[in-house]
Design a protein around this motif. Structure first.
Motif, short mmCIF file in Angstrom:
data_model
loop_
_atom_site.label_atom_id
_atom_site.label_comp_id
_atom_site.label_asym_id
_atom_site.label_seq_id
_atom_site.Cartn_x
_atom_site.Cartn_y
_atom_site.Cartn_z
N SER A 43 0.83 -1.21 0.00
CA SER A 43 0.00 0.00 0.00
C SER A 43 0.86 1.25 0.00
N ASP A 92 -0.26 4.95 0.77
CA ASP A 92 -0.30 5.31 2.20
C ASP A 92 0.93 6.07 2.66
N ASP A 132 4.18 -1.02 3.41
CA ASP A 132 3.42 0.20 3.71
C ASP A 132 4.29 1.24 4.39
N HIS A 159 4.20 2.29 7.39
CA HIS A 159 4.60 1.97 8.76
C HIS A 159 5.91 1.19 8.77
N ARG A 165 0.67 -2.89 13.79
CA ARG A 165 0.29 -2.00 12.69
C ARG A 165 -1.21 -1.73 12.71
N ASN A 166 -1.96 -2.62 13.36
CA ASN A 166 -3.41 -2.44 13.36
C ASN A 166 -3.85 -1.19 14.13
N VAL A 225 -2.10 1.98 12.25
CA VAL A 225 -2.75 2.54 11.06
C VAL A 225 -4.08 3.20 11.43
N TYR A 272 -9.30 -6.70 12.77
CA TYR A 272 -8.71 -6.19 11.53
C TYR A 272 -8.74 -7.24 10.43
N LYS A 286 -7.32 -7.39 6.11
CA LYS A 286 -6.53 -6.61 5.15
C LYS A 286 -7.41 -5.82 4.19
N MET A 343 -9.29 -3.74 4.93
CA MET A 343 -9.38 -2.37 5.44
C MET A 343 -8.27 -1.47 4.91
N GLN A 344 -7.25 -2.09 4.32
CA GLN A 344 -6.21 -1.29 3.66
C GLN A 344 -6.81 -0.48 2.50
N LYS A 404 -8.08 3.79 2.37
CA LYS A 404 -7.39 5.08 2.25
C LYS A 404 -7.62 5.78 0.93
#
Ligand code: ARG
Length: 461
Positions: free
Chosen positions: A24, A28, A84, A86, A110-111, A114, A318, A320, A322-323, A326
């Protein structure tokens, strides 16, 4: 070659396709400032409670600050293999400051990272757009003061209905935009809770201080449930809903601008700065900016529906999927910001053709309601009867292709014997407008007061 951040239990690395679908970083990276801010707060907290040493925190702070400078200068080599923003920043931190950098991710995932970054980003975006909406409201209210007493035809069904003032029409948009600001403010209030410290989904065994990180990042409080905190994207959806409604308002304004500047209407003229020409027809002045404001509503609505669809049916916590939150938010924000700027420019620069608007304000029997109201007020005729009598007067005028004011008193009296000369006093556009003094009505004094009230209210923003 396995991923340096999580590759411990892997023998081989991801395929190119895996990497392409997974990464991402291309979008991101827009979160870099928020990611660094979140990490600085997290490191300060870890040191404060003694999970890492003060020296480690100092090294992390120095490293992150330098990385921020690298990114700002365009000197940072973003890596797709590091997926990403992060992991790009964290890997670079370890490169720069060694062991200390590797301790940063203690008690964090990361959850929650982010979720925190994204809330910070949306919060900043709300603050930026809020200023732009306020600026457009100011532009409209200023133009409304200027044209508080200038008549224009008011429409329903896009058919001439009753005279209003141009200022009154512009102020209608100020009210809409004020509600848009309210929606953005509500969204901001609800999103302003800090997910950091929720870790992957279950919280953490480390003695972290979530109130501290929340405060450092200017959140009102930490989120209350770690599962909810890492899986909630309501704030992004609310934001996109607010932008969709805002875009709908801007699109209506844009559509009116398109109509107003078409030559049969000629109510306004857009400035050269907000007009384009035609490659074949030399006479053309096209309102492309207004048309694109109207069109970009599609992108913004699409972003809302896109993210609603991504989120529906996701099991906690979470995933993925949800990535994919953005890009719609970034795209809608860019579109909304550009639309607001374009509307602001068009409104500030446009010239009102007040003679044309005044002429058309009186056409189409727009003061017929004033006759009906006169019959009710003076002759005490029931409104429904007055409506009928007036309808017959309109039919008479129409048959002769003349205005209502040109009917003779005898012709008027043929429909209603009680009519006197006094009725002619309500037939002009100015009289019609001046009579609309009810709260919120179009009388010039009302419009002036409303515009002034808004300009005062907006002075602080
Ligand atoms: N790039 C990811 C995103 O935007 C960060 C979170 C990844 N978390 C995970 N468990 N893989 O959603």
């Amino acid at each position: 070659n396995a991923n340096v951040q999580w590759g411990g239990r892997f023998a081989g690395g991801p395929s190119d396709i895996m990497q392409a679908i997974n990464a991402s970083i291309s979008f991101d990276k827009a979160l870099w400032k928020q990611d660094i801010a979140g990490s600085l707060a997290h490191a300060a907290m870890l040191a404060h409670v003694g999970i890492i040493s003060k020296d480690d925190e100092a090294a992390i702070r120095k490293g992150l600050t330098e990385i921020g400078a690298e990114i700002a200068a365009g000197d940072f080599a973003f890596s797709e293999a590091l997926e990403d923003i992060h992991m790009n920043i964290e890997a670079r931190l370890s490169e720069r400051v060694g062991e200390a950098g590797k301790r940063l991710h203690t008690a964090r995932s990361r959850n929650d990272q982010v979720a925190t970054d994204f809330r910070l980003w949306v919060r900043d975006a709300i603050d930026g757009l809020d200023q732009q909406v306020a600026s457009l409201m100011r532009a409209l209210a200023q133009r409304a003061q200027e044209h508080a007493a200038d008549p224009m035809p008011g429409f329903t069904h896009l058919q001439t209905a009753q005279p209003v003032t141009f200022g009154h029409h512009l102020m209608a948009y100020v009210e809409m935009l004020a509600r848009d600001r309210g929606r953005l403010a509500d969204t901001r209030r609800r999103l302003n809770e800090c997910p950091l410290g929720s870790a992957a989904l279950a919280g953490t065994s480390f003695p972290i201080d979530r109130a501290m990180t929340a405060e450092l990042l200017h959140f009102d409080r930490p989120t209350a449930n770690s599962l909810d905190a890492v899986s909630d994207r309501d704030f992004a959806l609310e934001y996109l809903s607010a932008l969709s409604i805002l875009a709908m308002h801007l699109s209506r304004m844009a559509e009116e601008i398109v109509i107003w500047c078409s030559s049969p209407f000629s109510f306004i003229r857009l400035s050269d700065a907000f007009t384009t020409g035609s490659s074949i027809m030399p006479q053309k002045r096209n309102p492309d900016a207004a048309e694109l404001v109207r069109a970009k509503t599609g992108r913004i609505n699409g972003s809302l529906i896109g993210l609603l669809t991504v989120m529906k049916g996701l099991p906690l916590a979470y995933a993925k999927d949800m990535q994919e939150d953005k890009e719609p938010v970034f795209a809608a924000t860019d579109a909304a910001a550009l639309c607001l700027a374009a509307c602001d420019g068009m409104v500030r620069d446009m010239t009102a053709n007040t003679r044309q608007m005044r002429a058309l304000a009186g056409s189409g029997y727009s003061t017929a309601t004033d006759i009906a109201d006169w019959l009710v007020r003076v002759l005490k005729v029931p409104f429904r009867t007055a409506h009928h009598v007036t309808g017959r007067l309109v039919a008479r005028a129409e048959a002769q292709n003349i205005g209502l004011a040109e009917l003779t008193l005898a012709e008027m009296q043929a429909e209603e014997p009680g009519i006197t000369q006094d009725i002619y006093s309500v037939l002009s556009v100015d009289a019609s407008i001046a009579s609309r003094t009810s709260l919120g009505g179009t009388a010039a004094s009302n419009v002036m007061a409303q515009a002034t009230r808004w300009l005062d209210a907006l002075a602080g923003t």
